[in-house]
Scaffold this active site. Sequence first.
Site, mmCIF file in Angstrom:
data_model
loop_
_atom_site.group_PDB
_atom_site.id
_atom_site.type_symbol
_atom_site.label_atom_id
_atom_site.label_comp_id
_atom_site.label_asym_id
_atom_site.label_seq_id
_atom_site.Cartn_x
_atom_site.Cartn_y
_atom_site.Cartn_z
ATOM 1 N N HIS A 43 41.026 32.322 36.933
ATOM 2 C CA HIS A 43 41.194 30.879 37.152
ATOM 3 C C HIS A 43 40.725 30.506 38.561
ATOM 4 O O HIS A 43 41.421 29.820 39.306
ATOM 5 C CB HIS A 43 42.651 30.455 36.911
ATOM 6 N N TYR A 92 49.101 39.697 39.502
ATOM 7 C CA TYR A 92 48.923 38.550 40.407
ATOM 8 C C TYR A 92 48.911 39.030 41.859
ATOM 9 O O TYR A 92 48.144 38.536 42.682
ATOM 10 C CB TYR A 92 50.059 37.535 40.229
#
Lengths: 174, 326
Positions: free
Chosen positions: B46, B304
């Site tokens: 993203h 992440y």
Amino acid sequence: MSNSDRFSLSMRLFHWGMAALVVSMLAAGLLMITSLQPWQLTLLTAHKAFGVIAIILVMARLINRLRHRLPPLPGDLSAAQQWGAKASHWLLYGLLFAMPLSGYLMQYFAGRPIELFGWFRLPAALQVDIHNYALFRELHGWLAIALIGVIALHVGAALHHHFVRKDNVLKSML
Amino acid sequence: MKYLYFALLLAPAAGLTADVPPQVSAQQFVDLQQGNSSFAGFRRAHAKGLCVTGEFRANGNLADYSKASLFKAGTTPFTGRLSIAGNNPTAPDLKAPVRSLALSFALSRTEQWRLAMNTPPVMAVADPHTFYQQIQAIQAGPAAIKQFFAEHPESSEFSAWAGQYQPSGSFAAETYHSINAFYLVNAGGDQHAVRWAMQPTVSVAATDLKDDDALHQEISSRIAAKPVVFDWVFTLAEPTDDETNPTKAWPASRQQINAGQIVLTGTTAQLEGDCHAINFDPLVLPSGITATADPILRARSAAYAESYRRRAKEQLHGALEGSNNE
């Protein structure tokens, strides 16, 4: 071996208790940054909480050490070896402080409050600072490698005293 | 005959390996996401998006289910990010299969909440190692992904959603799902498994604009003209629902609670806004919300963190200097 040749009971308890904690923390740290397993979150949460315990313990340990007399180093050690022994011990203390402190600061600047066993939480920055996060994240990693190195030196020296020099240095901590 | 015995001996093992995908690490996962051409200083997944600011206007309906302070009637500001899937920060908006909304609530120095939501309501797979294979198949092309879905029957709900999904002409007109389930915990210690969705309050027809930044420009001018509103709707699981399986939606009959409105009031280019510095790890949770045992959810922190560490380190070494963030 007389009592004056041995570390005090409190110093021995601090030593072996923290040895177990530090080895577990290093293993947990190396595992949790690579693992995608469901227990990763549990391990990560425990690592942070025990990091807080570690910095409290190392402060208590330092105070305890300054209040106690240490058994003397073997008299036949060279001046350089004596200096090396003392320097490596203070380096260990320094790393034991710097590890949890850098760990906390990387969490602080990433805006991630640390939860302690559901009792309370340590504060984090309201505004994330990626620059300082990066600084302390990389520092935490480099300090971990340094700590592993100094521990290896420490264990190697203890075994050398015991098996090669056959003196009382290792026994004084047992 | 000897070979037959040998084959029979191996058969169960072969069956087993087909069910258990090779275990991958967070580093392997992020390597795959960033691909051969990584964009220094940018998110590995993203990568293209923009920062939004706004506030959550809680109506108090969820306050009995979670002790998190933002659910008490009142307003709580947030920093957020709208984005498209993919590793390229300059990719064309309308080619991306998935759109996302991420929010960060800094409730206090000790209570923070990060939310990362996507347009699909479910995952195609139930664990991170199979997800890795899915991304490999996506990168290999349409034939590979078709074969992957055929070999993974758990992807049927995702495929059904993908088959009927019509991308709208605006970030404002999409529904953003938590996908993974969480537990709400109230002051009395009662726990409820929930999923949630940010439901749009406007509909916008698909756009035929060819501009690479069509969605970014649309949402910037839309929010500049008027705040964009979503309803924050929670779905409560029944005991028969599996909160640990992100591939299965819960029946439509489940109780839903509208907790209030998410109101977007401002946009900023991502490198100029506050959202760029934030790791939207959905496991940063305040008191009153906890993680379920969903294996995909539980894999997110490590993945992440690896992506965040890489881009933070690149930025420390000057990766984004000279771009429009200074």
